[in-house]
Design a protein around this motif. Sequence first.
Motif: not given
Length: 271
Positions: A89-100, A217-233
């Motif tokens: 909503a703040s217009g400062n953070l976004g993402y895109t995804t598409g084919p390469w 796979p249910a056996e995948i183990k996730f480990q958090v490295d970094h995070s971020g958030i928009s100005n509008s939260g």
Amino acid sequence: MKRFVLLLFTFSSLRVTSQNNIVSLIQAEKDFAAYSVSHNTKAAFLKYLDSAGVVFENGNPVNGIEAWNKKEVRKGILNWHPQFAEISASGNLGYTTGPWTFQPKTITDSVVARGQYATVWQLDKKGNWKFIVDLGINETPIADIKEVEEINVNLKTYAPIDLSSLLKAEKAFIWQFNNDKIKAYKQYLSKKTVLNRNRHLPATRAEELANSISETPAEIKFQVDHSGISNSGDLGFVYGISLYKDKKENYLRVWRRENHGWKIAMDVVRY
């Protein structure tokens, strides 16, 4: 009454800002790809990376500018275009995804590799879009995409900005995934979401999502490295390491704050 008018004005202003900025976000992604084609991949990444931007090497998140400065310019055309895009909503953070796609020498060569990219962008202090994390998947079928779908679920500002609640949701999701992956995704997946996995086109519809989750796979183990958030939260991201059968890969999740808490807007998992 004055407070209501002020809130209405603020909401309307945020909507206009967001709508304007998603256009510029999509254009930044297109310009990024065009620069890769007209110059080379190294030059394009160095031009559009944020100073704190991250890429992944051998399963490790590394500073993108430092990593690309060490690389040599190589032949080949890496090209891509956005398929889905969303902005805060703040217009400062976004993402895109598409084919390469990748062609060995020129733009007229046959495609020898293809996949699906996912990139999180933020506006820098000068008002330019720079990407802060980029993670792709490989070996996807041919995707005939001509238009970009702008995802617009919520336009809300949350104060104070609460990154801790996003991380709490991420860790709760990981805990639930370790116990029952189906329940984890059922609880935390948004009704408007994109799942990216190797060898598959993006999953967005109910049947596609169910198949994608089933094959993860249910056996995948996730480990958090970094995070971020928009100005509008209302929009944030988490990336880290995904471990499966002694293989170290990576994941990227974009979270959207909805009426019932944080929900997964985009989920990219390599394994």
